[in-house]
Design an enzyme around this catalytic site. Sequence first.
Site, short mmCIF file in Angstrom:
data_model
loop_
_atom_site.label_atom_id
_atom_site.label_comp_id
_atom_site.label_asym_id
_atom_site.label_seq_id
_atom_site.Cartn_x
_atom_site.Cartn_y
_atom_site.Cartn_z
CE LYS A 143 3.63 -4.94 8.32
NZ LYS A 143 2.46 -5.77 8.55
N GLY A 162 -0.75 -10.86 2.38
CA GLY A 162 -1.09 -11.88 1.38
C GLY A 162 0.02 -11.99 0.35
CG LEU A 214 -1.97 -1.05 1.33
CD1 LEU A 214 -2.73 -0.92 2.66
CD2 LEU A 214 -2.95 -0.97 0.17
N1 NDP Z 1 2.92 -12.90 3.95
C1 NDP Z 1 2.69 -11.60 3.78
O1 NDP Z 1 1.55 -11.16 3.58
C2 NDP Z 1 3.82 -10.64 3.80
C3 NDP Z 1 5.09 -11.04 4.13
N2 NDP Z 1 6.11 -10.15 4.16
C4 NDP Z 1 7.43 -10.61 4.50
O2 NDP Z 1 7.89 -11.56 3.53
C5 NDP Z 1 8.92 -12.33 4.13
C6 NDP Z 1 8.72 -13.80 3.75
O3 NDP Z 1 7.52 -14.26 4.32
P1 NDP Z 1 6.96 -15.70 3.93
O4 NDP Z 1 7.16 -15.96 2.49
O5 NDP Z 1 5.60 -15.78 4.49
O6 NDP Z 1 7.92 -16.66 4.76
P2 NDP Z 1 8.19 -18.22 4.54
O7 NDP Z 1 8.56 -18.79 5.86
O8 NDP Z 1 7.09 -18.85 3.78
O9 NDP Z 1 9.49 -18.24 3.59
C7 NDP Z 1 10.72 -17.76 4.04
C8 NDP Z 1 11.78 -18.23 3.06
O10 NDP Z 1 13.02 -17.65 3.45
C9 NDP Z 1 14.02 -18.66 3.33
N3 NDP Z 1 15.19 -18.33 4.12
C10 NDP Z 1 15.31 -18.26 5.46
N4 NDP Z 1 16.57 -17.94 5.79
C11 NDP Z 1 17.25 -17.80 4.62
C12 NDP Z 1 18.58 -17.48 4.28
N5 NDP Z 1 19.51 -17.21 5.23
N6 NDP Z 1 18.94 -17.43 2.98
C13 NDP Z 1 18.04 -17.69 2.00
N7 NDP Z 1 16.75 -18.01 2.26
C14 NDP Z 1 16.37 -18.05 3.56
C15 NDP Z 1 13.33 -19.92 3.77
O11 NDP Z 1 14.09 -21.03 3.37
P3 NDP Z 1 13.61 -22.55 3.62
O12 NDP Z 1 12.51 -22.79 2.64
O13 NDP Z 1 14.85 -23.31 3.32
O14 NDP Z 1 13.17 -22.61 5.04
C16 NDP Z 1 12.00 -19.75 3.05
O15 NDP Z 1 12.10 -20.20 1.72
C17 NDP Z 1 8.88 -12.05 5.63
O16 NDP Z 1 9.93 -11.16 5.96
C18 NDP Z 1 7.54 -11.34 5.82
O17 NDP Z 1 7.55 -10.41 6.88
C19 NDP Z 1 5.93 -8.82 3.87
C20 NDP Z 1 4.70 -8.35 3.51
C21 NDP Z 1 3.53 -9.22 3.49
N1 LIG Z 2 2.43 -10.78 8.81
C1 LIG Z 2 2.26 -9.50 8.19
C2 LIG Z 2 2.36 -9.65 6.71
C3 LIG Z 2 2.69 -8.37 6.06
O1 LIG Z 2 3.61 -7.66 6.42
C4 LIG Z 2 0.90 -8.92 8.56
O2 LIG Z 2 0.13 -9.63 9.19
O3 LIG Z 2 0.63 -7.76 8.23
#
Ligand code: NDP
Ligand SMILES: N[C@@H](CC=O)C(=O)O
Length: 361
Positions: free
Chosen positions: A226, A341, A157
Amino acid sequence: MSSVTRIRSATGGARGGRIALLGTGVVGSAVVARYRQLVERGVPLPPFAWLSNSRAQVANDGSLDEAIARAHAAPRQSGAVPPWAEGEALARGDIVIDATASDTVADWHAEWLQRGIHVVTANKLGNGGDLARAQAIVDAQREGARYGDSATVGAGLPALRLIRELVAGGDRIHAVEGVLSGSLAWLLSRFDDTRPFSDLVREARDAGYAEPDPRQDLSGEDVRRKLLILARAAGLPLEARDIRVSSLVPDALRDAAPDAVDAQLNTLDKPLRERFVTAYRSDARLCFVGRFDAERGASVGLRALPLSHPLASGHGTENRAAIFSDRYPDRPLVIQGPGAGAQVTAAALLDDVLRIDASAR
Ligand SMILES: NC(=O)C1=CN([C@@H]2O[C@H](COP(=O)(O)OP(=O)(O)OC[C@H]3O[C@@H](n4cnc5c(N)ncnc54)[C@H](OP(=O)(O)O)[C@@H]3O)[C@@H](O)[C@H]2O)C=CC1
Ligand SMILES: N[C@@H](CC=O)C(=O)O
């Protein structure tokens, strides 16, 4: 030895940058899916060089689907060194997308920028962590590389961008107040005491709204990050300790080992039920609110707001950020929309990639 797939070396010189993706979880997988869709639609994205999770780095040798499937299938590593650290070096002009929640990766942001590598991040631990790290990220951009952080607040946003634009135009931000957690907004809009709160937390996690460790949401830590990002953008150099946070997490859940978190989620049920019933009886709605005020400090926590309150009427993952400034002293400027999301977050990340790529040409 970690599972490293060697990839083609960078050609350097006048070529545009390439994309490297760290994190292949909920958000990273959505980035790959959206990248493919946009390329099919003819959107001019930079080439996708490689992707990595904590287990393996995999080159994109023509099929991104195959690359991410190989990354997902890679075995867990015992070593502390992430696989991408041993793989091919990034080159000036490349764009790293950080879709992890890793402190180690966030610690690299300033270093990459200094080397002329652009960083696009959903990980809030870069500019929403220690002030020194956030300052290093700002300073490193003087070398010419750019930092895309649209996804870190409100899952893209335009609140963060707007604050920066107001400040650049000479406005002074007095306060920002808002619902800044998509998962907590979703939980509190769904919670009506017909189901245990813990069931809803599991649903929010499975829907991809929660942090990898949902305690980061429930403790208010995610909103604190945030708020730090927004406050710093507004010119207030706050540290985490400057924000009072009221956590929803009971001690037993806080102290649980990562693999015991699920079993302890039901410790949330009784206190949340009590808060809900009290609010309901006084015609109020529970909202998880973050606020910083240039004069009066900053706080994060659960509030029972009258139904007529502007922050009390959101649905689903909706975030709302009300910005008070010299220009908007009484009636705030309000940004509102879905704030969590995988799809919206992936779109915000690739928007930043496109902006950076366009400005680099
Ligand atoms: N979900 C949402 O709506 C939103 C999420 N975010 C942010 O997005 C980010 C990711 O969230 P999400 O996808 O839900 O998390 P997940 O737990 O689904 O995925 C995290 C990924 O990061 C990888 N990882 C962890 N450590 C390392 C490293 N040292 N080097 C490379 N890869 C690494 C993990 O590896 P492995 O698969 O091997 O465990 C995994 O693939 C977070 O910071 C979250 O705050 C931001 C805005 C919105
Ligand atoms: N876990 C976070 C995802 C986006 O940053 C939230 O709930 O807002």
